[in-house]
Design a protein around this motif. Structure first.
Motif, PDB file in Angstrom:
ATOM      1  N   VAL A   1       0.870  -1.175   0.000  1.00 45.52           N
ATOM      2  CA  VAL A   1       0.000   0.000   0.000  1.00 45.52           C
ATOM      3  C   VAL A   1       0.906   1.224   0.000  1.00 45.52           C
ATOM      4  N   LEU A   2       0.638   2.136  -0.906  1.00 43.61           N
ATOM      5  CA  LEU A   2       1.557   3.263  -1.148  1.00 43.61           C
ATOM      6  C   LEU A   2       0.773   4.565  -1.177  1.00 43.61           C
ATOM      7  N   GLY A   3       1.349   5.618  -0.607  1.00 47.76           N
ATOM      8  CA  GLY A   3       0.683   6.914  -0.680  1.00 47.76           C
ATOM      9  C   GLY A   3       1.502   8.028  -0.083  1.00 47.76           C
TER      10      GLY A   3
ATOM     11  N   ARG B   1       2.634  -6.124  -6.019  1.00 47.86           N
ATOM     12  CA  ARG B   1       1.279  -5.647  -6.291  1.00 47.86           C
ATOM     13  C   ARG B   1       1.100  -4.352  -5.517  1.00 47.86           C
ATOM     14  N   VAL B   2       0.890  -3.277  -6.263  1.00 45.91           N
ATOM     15  CA  VAL B   2       0.904  -1.949  -5.649  1.00 45.91           C
ATOM     16  C   VAL B   2      -0.504  -1.377  -5.594  1.00 45.91           C
TER      17      VAL B   2
ATOM     18  N   ALA C   1      -1.988  -6.599   2.848  1.00 45.50           N
ATOM     19  CA  ALA C   1      -0.699  -6.081   2.393  1.00 45.50           C
ATOM     20  C   ALA C   1       0.417  -6.430   3.360  1.00 45.50           C
ATOM     21  N   ASP C   2       1.570  -6.672   2.795  1.00 42.70           N
ATOM     22  CA  ASP C   2       2.750  -6.949   3.603  1.00 42.70           C
ATOM     23  C   ASP C   2       3.475  -5.685   4.008  1.00 42.70           C
ATOM     24  N   PHE C   3       3.276  -4.642   3.199  1.00 41.78           N
ATOM     25  CA  PHE C   3       4.010  -3.396   3.439  1.00 41.78           C
ATOM     26  C   PHE C   3       3.096  -2.179   3.261  1.00 41.78           C
ATOM     27  N   ILE C   4       3.386  -1.181   4.059  1.00 40.27           N
ATOM     28  CA  ILE C   4       2.777   0.144   3.875  1.00 40.27           C
ATOM     29  C   ILE C   4       3.929   1.104   3.633  1.00 40.27           C
ATOM     30  N   LEU C   5       3.872   1.790   2.482  1.00 38.26           N
ATOM     31  CA  LEU C   5       4.923   2.752   2.143  1.00 38.26           C
ATOM     32  C   LEU C   5       4.326   4.153   2.189  1.00 38.26           C
TER      33      LEU C   5
END
Lengths: 214, 345
Positions: free
Chosen positions: A95-97, A121-122, A143-147
């Protein structure tokens, strides 16, 4: 294969039209589209990674390479895949933002492209994003990651809220921060797991945590 | 020695009574006065009063006039969004391509908007400060201004795909930056800082600076020199180590060095240009005063012990954020005045 090297170089140098031509010729010659991604685009990423140290990092070269990758994906790869591109990307979900209070998104845009090319997968939430939305999306997409990105120091309290909300909802995603403001801080100052100095530093961290290779 | 003389001494590598302290306090002065950034950038008297109060309270050597990087873009016709607690940003770039220049106001309209506030603040502060404390008018540089009105991503693609178009757009924004700087000087600023963060090697490759950007920044400073400002200050944030020698060719009297560049190494690269820097801006938010003190002590050892003669002004690499701890700015001023590095704190 000589032409695959040419594709890699064209992408890394940001020559998007040449990259599309090279990719098209490779496909016509029978190279599978999945190989275009894995042996072409991902290899170009490696080349850029080696070149882009913190002192040599500049957004221009990255957005040109990013545009070349996107053009190859859009014009050559996607039209030939029987299923959606998403099914090709079986890597971890990210997850990106850009955090609430900040509307800068150029660096985030590059991160999106690079992560996609690397097989992640973004889920891009855009800019000025509420902390809660990062966490809700991470939960929904497992999600494995939050960016989280920001160029403004005033957004730091919102960045810290992400960890708090993750803990309240039982989300165990790793939180990575980036961007000119956040790069000045330590991970513990922001209540995140890692602070990325640039897109490749962030990618290395993700790959290490996810057990993926570039 | 007053603050203005102290700054001029360091700029000319002459002896000073202590190292000039120029923390980049802009919106923080509003917070200190209990005002919002919105209030700060909407009235010249409010901006001037906040700046004056902060300087008088903390005792550093400068006064800054700054309304955010979008002030000039607003005067050229861009619509801004004004959040209450931070500087405004552009809602949407007004140009679709570099050729759309005619969509902008033909001459900057500085009768209203933030830029009129900046001119008022310069005038009020000059009256208060006289020739004792330098009033520094900050103007957005041509690359950053081009990124504001076209969009930074589109600007970078223009640079790559239509370099001639990039240069023509920069010629226009150079004229505009010069006009804005001239207005601030005429309004009372002693010094002009040309602030061009988008010219940073973080965005544009080092090797393009000399050919694509330097000529424009130099032409602005050369024209401004005719108006006899006390000093001309060039600020480009980020990893500027490899462009420092070219930045010096702009003719700037003073250049900022950001935290990513070793200050002593910068001094060796540009021995004849005064340098301001290079504390990490976020340190003022998240660290305590001891960290600031130790950083300055380390810088003092590396820059040499002769205040003024070492051509160094203690500053941050960029704006000290509005949410900074005031005691950290106090620590900077204290350490600038400290006489003996070996004396206990």
């Amino acid at each position: 294969m000589a032409k695959l090297d040419e594709l890699i170089t064209a992408v890394a140098e940001g020559k998007n039209k040449l990259a599309v031509t090279m990719a098209e010729e490779l496909v016509q010659a029978g190279v599978p589209v999945r190989a275009i991604i894995q042996d072409g685009l991902t290899a170009a990423l490696t080349l850029l990674d080696l070149k882009c140290t913190s002192a040599e990092f500049n957004l221009l070269e990255l957005i040109l390479a990013g545009r070349a990758m996107v053009d190859v994906m859009d014009k050559v790869v996607e039209p030939r895949l029987p299923e959606s591109i998403a099914s090709v990307l079986t890597g971890p979900a990210v997850v990106l933002g850009t955090i609430k209070g900040d509307i800068h998104d150029l660096g985030k845009h590059i991160v999106h492209i690079v992560l996609k090319a690397a097989g992640y997968r973004v889920f891009d939430l855009g800019k000025d994003v509420e902390p809660a939305l990062f966490v809700q999306t991470a939960r929904a997409e497992k999600a494995d990651f939050i960016l989280v990105s920001s160029l403004l120091t005033v957004s730091i309290p919102y960045v810290r809220q992400i960890r708090e909300l993750c803990q309240k909802t039982g989300i165990s995603a790793r939180i990575v921060a980036g961007g000119a403001a956040l790069q000045q801080a330590r991970a513990e100052d922001l209540a995140v797991d890692y602070v990325a100095m640039d897109v490749f530093d962030g990618l290395h961290y993700l790959n290490e945590e996810a057990g993926m290779e570039l | 020695m007053n603050s203005l003389d102290r700054l001029l001494a360091a700029a000319s590598f002459s002896p000073a009574d202590r190292i000039p302290a120029a923390p980049q306090v802009y919106g923080l002065s509003a917070v200190m006065a209990g005002m919002t950034i919105y209030q700060y950038i909407h009235r010249g008297k409010v901006m001037a009063d906040c700046q004056w109060a902060a300087q008088q309270t903390l005792g550093y050597d400068v006064l800054f006039v700054y309304g955010g990087n979008a002030a000039e873009a607003e005067s050229l016709g861009c619509r801004l969004d004004y959040p209450p607690h931070y500087y405004p940003h552009i809602v949407k770039p007004v140009l679709e391509s570099w050729q759309d220049w005619t969509k902008l106001n033909p001459a900057p309209d500085c009768r209203d908007g933030i830029f009129s506030v900046l001119q008022q603040a310069c005038g009020i502060l000059r009256q208060k400060a006289g020739d004792h404390i330098p009033v520094i008018g900050i103007v957005t540089g041509p690359v950053t201004l081009a990124g504001q009105i076209l969009g930074i991503e589109k600007l970078l693609f223009t640079l790559a795909d239509e370099p001639e178009g990039f240069l023509r757009l920069l010629a226009r924004t150079t004229e505009a930056s010069l006009q804005f700087a001239t207005l601030l000087l005429r309004a009372g600023a002693h010094v002009i800082m040309l602030n061009d963060p988008s010219a940073s090697p973080n965005l544009i490759p080092n090797e393009l600076y000399a050919g694509m950007i330097l000529p424009f920044q130099r032409s602005i400073l050369q024209e401004l020199r005719e108006l006899k400002p006390l000093l001309l200050w060039l600020q480009i944030a980020g990893y500027t180590r490899r462009i420092l020698t070219d930045m010096a060719k702009t003719g700037a009297d003073l250049m900022t060095v950001d935290y990513q560049v070793d200050l002593a190494e910068a001094r060796a690269l540009v021995p004849a240009t005064a340098l301001a820097g290079n504390l990490k801006p976020l340190s003022f938010v998240i660290d305590d005063r001891e960290v600031i003190r130790q950083e300055i002590a380390s810088l003092r050892q590396r820059m040499g012990a002769a205040p003024g003669e070492n051509g160094w002004i203690i500053s941050s690499g960029c704006e000290i954020p509005p949410d900074s701890r005031v005691e950290n700015v106090e620590a900077l001023v204290e350490k600038a005045s400290w006489g003996d590095e070996n004396a206990p704190l």
